[in-house]
Motif scaffolding. Structure first.
Motif, PDB file in Angstrom:
ATOM      1  N   THR A   1      15.528  10.708   1.891  1.00  0.00           N
ATOM      2  CA  THR A   1      16.231   9.444   1.623  1.00  0.00           C
ATOM      3  C   THR A   1      15.350   8.226   1.859  1.00  0.00           C
ATOM      4  OG1 THR A   1      17.090   9.450   3.880  1.00  0.00           O
ATOM      5  CG2 THR A   1      18.477  10.428   2.159  1.00  0.00           C
ATOM      6  N   SER A   2      14.305   8.351   2.674  1.00  0.00           N
ATOM      7  CA  SER A   2      13.452   7.201   2.967  1.00  0.00           C
ATOM      8  C   SER A   2      12.076   7.312   2.313  1.00  0.00           C
ATOM      9  CB  SER A   2      13.284   7.038   4.473  1.00  0.00           C
ATOM     10  OG  SER A   2      12.546   8.109   5.008  1.00  0.00           O
ATOM     11  N   ARG A   3      11.927   8.205   1.362  1.00  0.00           N
ATOM     12  CA  ARG A   3      10.680   8.296   0.619  1.00  0.00           C
ATOM     13  C   ARG A   3      10.979   8.166  -0.872  1.00  0.00           C
ATOM     14  NH1 ARG A   3       7.732  13.897   0.864  1.00  0.00           N
ATOM     15  NH2 ARG A   3       8.263  13.893   3.053  1.00  0.00           N
ATOM     16  N   GLY A   4       9.972   7.862  -1.626  1.00  0.00           N
ATOM     17  CA  GLY A   4      10.122   7.728  -3.070  1.00  0.00           C
ATOM     18  C   GLY A   4       8.807   8.043  -3.756  1.00  0.00           C
ATOM     19  N   PHE A   5       8.793   7.912  -5.074  1.00  0.00           N
ATOM     20  CA  PHE A   5       7.591   8.218  -5.844  1.00  0.00           C
ATOM     21  C   PHE A   5       7.075   6.950  -6.495  1.00  0.00           C
ATOM     22  CE2 PHE A   5       5.285   9.719  -9.606  1.00  0.00           C
ATOM     23  CZ  PHE A   5       4.365  10.551  -8.981  1.00  0.00           C
ATOM     24  N   ASP A   6       5.845   6.579  -6.178  1.00  0.00           N
ATOM     25  CA  ASP A   6       5.180   5.448  -6.809  1.00  0.00           C
ATOM     26  C   ASP A   6       4.453   5.972  -8.037  1.00  0.00           C
ATOM     27  OD1 ASP A   6       3.757   3.235  -7.572  1.00  0.00           O
ATOM     28  OD2 ASP A   6       2.727   2.949  -5.663  1.00  0.00           O
ATOM     29  N   ALA A   7       5.016   5.700  -9.217  1.00  0.00           N
ATOM     30  CA  ALA A   7       4.462   6.247 -10.457  1.00  0.00           C
ATOM     31  C   ALA A   7       3.084   5.664 -10.773  1.00  0.00           C
ATOM     32  CB  ALA A   7       5.423   5.994 -11.611  1.00  0.00           C
ATOM     33  N   GLY A   8       2.843   4.419 -10.396  1.00  0.00           N
ATOM     34  CA  GLY A   8       1.556   3.800 -10.676  1.00  0.00           C
ATOM     35  C   GLY A   8       0.418   4.441  -9.906  1.00  0.00           C
ATOM     36  N   LYS A   9       0.662   4.780  -8.658  1.00  0.00           N
ATOM     37  CA  LYS A   9      -0.372   5.387  -7.816  1.00  0.00           C
ATOM     38  C   LYS A   9      -0.223   6.898  -7.709  1.00  0.00           C
ATOM     39  CE  LYS A   9      -1.910   1.341  -6.056  1.00  0.00           C
ATOM     40  NZ  LYS A   9      -1.225   0.503  -5.160  1.00  0.00           N
ATOM     41  N   LYS A  10       0.866   7.423  -8.243  1.00  0.00           N
ATOM     42  CA  LYS A  10       1.158   8.860  -8.185  1.00  0.00           C
ATOM     43  C   LYS A  10       1.214   9.364  -6.744  1.00  0.00           C
ATOM     44  CE  LYS A  10      -0.673   9.863 -12.761  1.00  0.00           C
ATOM     45  NZ  LYS A  10      -0.420   8.553 -13.230  1.00  0.00           N
ATOM     46  N   VAL A  11       1.988   8.640  -5.926  1.00  0.00           N
ATOM     47  CA  VAL A  11       2.125   8.955  -4.505  1.00  0.00           C
ATOM     48  C   VAL A  11       3.591   9.186  -4.190  1.00  0.00           C
ATOM     49  CG1 VAL A  11       1.876   8.031  -2.172  1.00  0.00           C
ATOM     50  CG2 VAL A  11       0.072   7.675  -3.842  1.00  0.00           C
ATOM     51  N   ASN A  12       3.872  10.292  -3.526  1.00  0.00           N
ATOM     52  CA  ASN A  12       5.217  10.584  -3.040  1.00  0.00           C
ATOM     53  C   ASN A  12       5.237  10.231  -1.563  1.00  0.00           C
ATOM     54  OD1 ASN A  12       7.735  11.508  -2.473  1.00  0.00           O
ATOM     55  ND2 ASN A  12       7.307  13.649  -2.887  1.00  0.00           N
ATOM     56  N   GLY A  13       5.912   9.146  -1.224  1.00  0.00           N
ATOM     57  CA  GLY A  13       5.923   8.721   0.169  1.00  0.00           C
ATOM     58  C   GLY A  13       6.571   7.375   0.351  1.00  0.00           C
TER      59      GLY A  13
ATOM     60  N   GLN B   1       0.858  -1.169   0.000  1.00  0.00           N
ATOM     61  CA  GLN B   1       0.000   0.000   0.000  1.00  0.00           C
ATOM     62  C   GLN B   1       0.901   1.228   0.000  1.00  0.00           C
ATOM     63  OE1 GLN B   1      -1.712   0.989   3.812  1.00  0.00           O
ATOM     64  NE2 GLN B   1      -3.647   1.512   2.830  1.00  0.00           N
ATOM     65  N   SER B   2       0.686   2.131  -0.927  1.00  0.00           N
ATOM     66  CA  SER B   2       1.448   3.368  -0.970  1.00  0.00           C
ATOM     67  C   SER B   2       0.715   4.434  -0.168  1.00  0.00           C
ATOM     68  CB  SER B   2       1.618   3.855  -2.411  1.00  0.00           C
ATOM     69  OG  SER B   2       2.354   2.928  -3.150  1.00  0.00           O
ATOM     70  N   VAL B   3       1.462   5.126   0.699  1.00  0.00           N
ATOM     71  CA  VAL B   3       0.885   6.192   1.510  1.00  0.00           C
ATOM     72  C   VAL B   3       1.740   7.437   1.376  1.00  0.00           C
ATOM     73  CG1 VAL B   3      -0.298   4.766   3.210  1.00  0.00           C
ATOM     74  CG2 VAL B   3       2.077   5.351   3.561  1.00  0.00           C
ATOM     75  N   LYS B   4       1.099   8.585   1.452  1.00  0.00           N
ATOM     76  CA  LYS B   4       1.830   9.845   1.383  1.00  0.00           C
ATOM     77  C   LYS B   4       2.664  10.012   2.637  1.00  0.00           C
ATOM     78  CE  LYS B   4      -1.481  12.248  -1.478  1.00  0.00           C
ATOM     79  NZ  LYS B   4      -2.432  13.344  -1.594  1.00  0.00           N
ATOM     80  N   ALA B   5       3.805  10.669   2.467  1.00  0.00           N
ATOM     81  CA  ALA B   5       4.689  10.929   3.594  1.00  0.00           C
ATOM     82  C   ALA B   5       4.551  12.378   4.029  1.00  0.00           C
ATOM     83  CB  ALA B   5       6.128  10.631   3.208  1.00  0.00           C
ATOM     84  N   ASP B   6       4.632  12.586   5.321  1.00  0.00           N
ATOM     85  CA  ASP B   6       4.585  13.930   5.873  1.00  0.00           C
ATOM     86  C   ASP B   6       5.912  14.637   5.608  1.00  0.00           C
ATOM     87  OD1 ASP B   6       2.930  15.756   7.463  1.00  0.00           O
ATOM     88  OD2 ASP B   6       4.566  15.603   8.919  1.00  0.00           O
ATOM     89  N   VAL B   7       5.961  15.930   5.832  1.00  0.00           N
ATOM     90  CA  VAL B   7       7.188  16.694   5.598  1.00  0.00           C
ATOM     91  C   VAL B   7       8.303  16.284   6.554  1.00  0.00           C
ATOM     92  CG1 VAL B   7       6.017  18.669   4.592  1.00  0.00           C
ATOM     93  CG2 VAL B   7       6.383  18.590   7.050  1.00  0.00           C
ATOM     94  N   THR B   8       7.958  15.637   7.668  1.00  0.00           N
ATOM     95  CA  THR B   8       8.977  15.193   8.618  1.00  0.00           C
ATOM     96  C   THR B   8       9.762  13.988   8.118  1.00  0.00           C
ATOM     97  OG1 THR B   8       7.368  13.804   9.767  1.00  0.00           O
ATOM     98  CG2 THR B   8       7.685  16.043  10.601  1.00  0.00           C
ATOM     99  N   VAL B   9       9.250  13.299   7.098  1.00  0.00           N
ATOM    100  CA  VAL B   9       9.920  12.117   6.552  1.00  0.00           C
ATOM    101  C   VAL B   9      11.081  12.561   5.667  1.00  0.00           C
ATOM    102  CG1 VAL B   9       9.627  10.070   5.111  1.00  0.00           C
ATOM    103  CG2 VAL B   9       7.805  10.766   6.654  1.00  0.00           C
ATOM    104  N   ALA B  10      12.262  12.011   5.932  1.00  0.00           N
ATOM    105  CA  ALA B  10      13.455  12.397   5.178  1.00  0.00           C
ATOM    106  C   ALA B  10      13.319  11.984   3.713  1.00  0.00           C
ATOM    107  CB  ALA B  10      14.682  11.731   5.782  1.00  0.00           C
TER     108      ALA B  10
END
Length: 182
Positions: free
Chosen positions: A25-37, A14-23
């Protein structure tokens, strides 16, 4: 090996959005779901109870995370012989899990002519587990700075769910009558 161990499991992410507190380096972009987290990868038993969780950047493929999740779980649960997954887990992972772990990975696919929502055999179990997790307000978005803390929050959420169920089941039992107690 214990008789109470699971012999089958269901895996999904499950792809979930990440808050601004998330670095970054530990987040990415899921192109299929268009989610940055981040992505939460769950492995559940056939009842939907959590066996393992792995949190990765959202850009991680399901196959890569599935390899990590299945190998750690196969070591922990010796009776695990079958797992169901969606189309994101196809390819070399199916052969690798059979030869290296002895776990048959069945990919449950949606038919191409189906439009809209359709309940898929076995896969709905892990989707229901994701829905249970999302009932915790903190799970709607990933607020944690570290991925291991995010995994702990998922474990905490499922622990709270199960403890509530056990408490409700305990309250539903009638008290024994005096004649039965003696």
């Amino acid at each position: 090996m214990c008789a109470g161990e699971p012999s089958a499991a269901v895996i999904d992410s499950q792809s979930v959005k990440a808050d601004v507190t998330v670095a970054l380096t530990s987040r990415g972009f899921d192109a299929g779901k268009k989610v940055n987290g981040r992505k939460r990868h769950l492995l559940t038993d056939r009842l939907g109870l959590l066996l393992a969780v792995l949190v990765t950047p959202a850009s991680t493929t399901d196959r890569d995370a599935g390899r990590i999740l299945l190998s750690t779980t196969a070591d922990r649960f010796g009776r695990l012989a079958r797992a169901w997954a969606d189309g994101g887990y196809t390819g070399r992972l199916v052969d690798w899990s059979a030869t290296q772990l002895g776990v048959v990975l069945d990919v449950v696919r949606r038919s191409d002519d189906t439009q809209g929502f359709q309940v898929l055999l076995r896969r709905w179990i892990v989707e229901r587990s994701f829905a249970w997790c999302l009932r915790s307000r903190r799970q709607v978005r990933d607020y944690e700075r570290r991925t291991d803390t995010s995994e702990a929050v998922v474990l905490w959420s499922m622990t709270m769910l199960m403890s509530r169920r056990l408490a409700a089941r305990h309250r539903q039992r009638p008290a024994p009558r005096l004649e039965e107690a003696a």
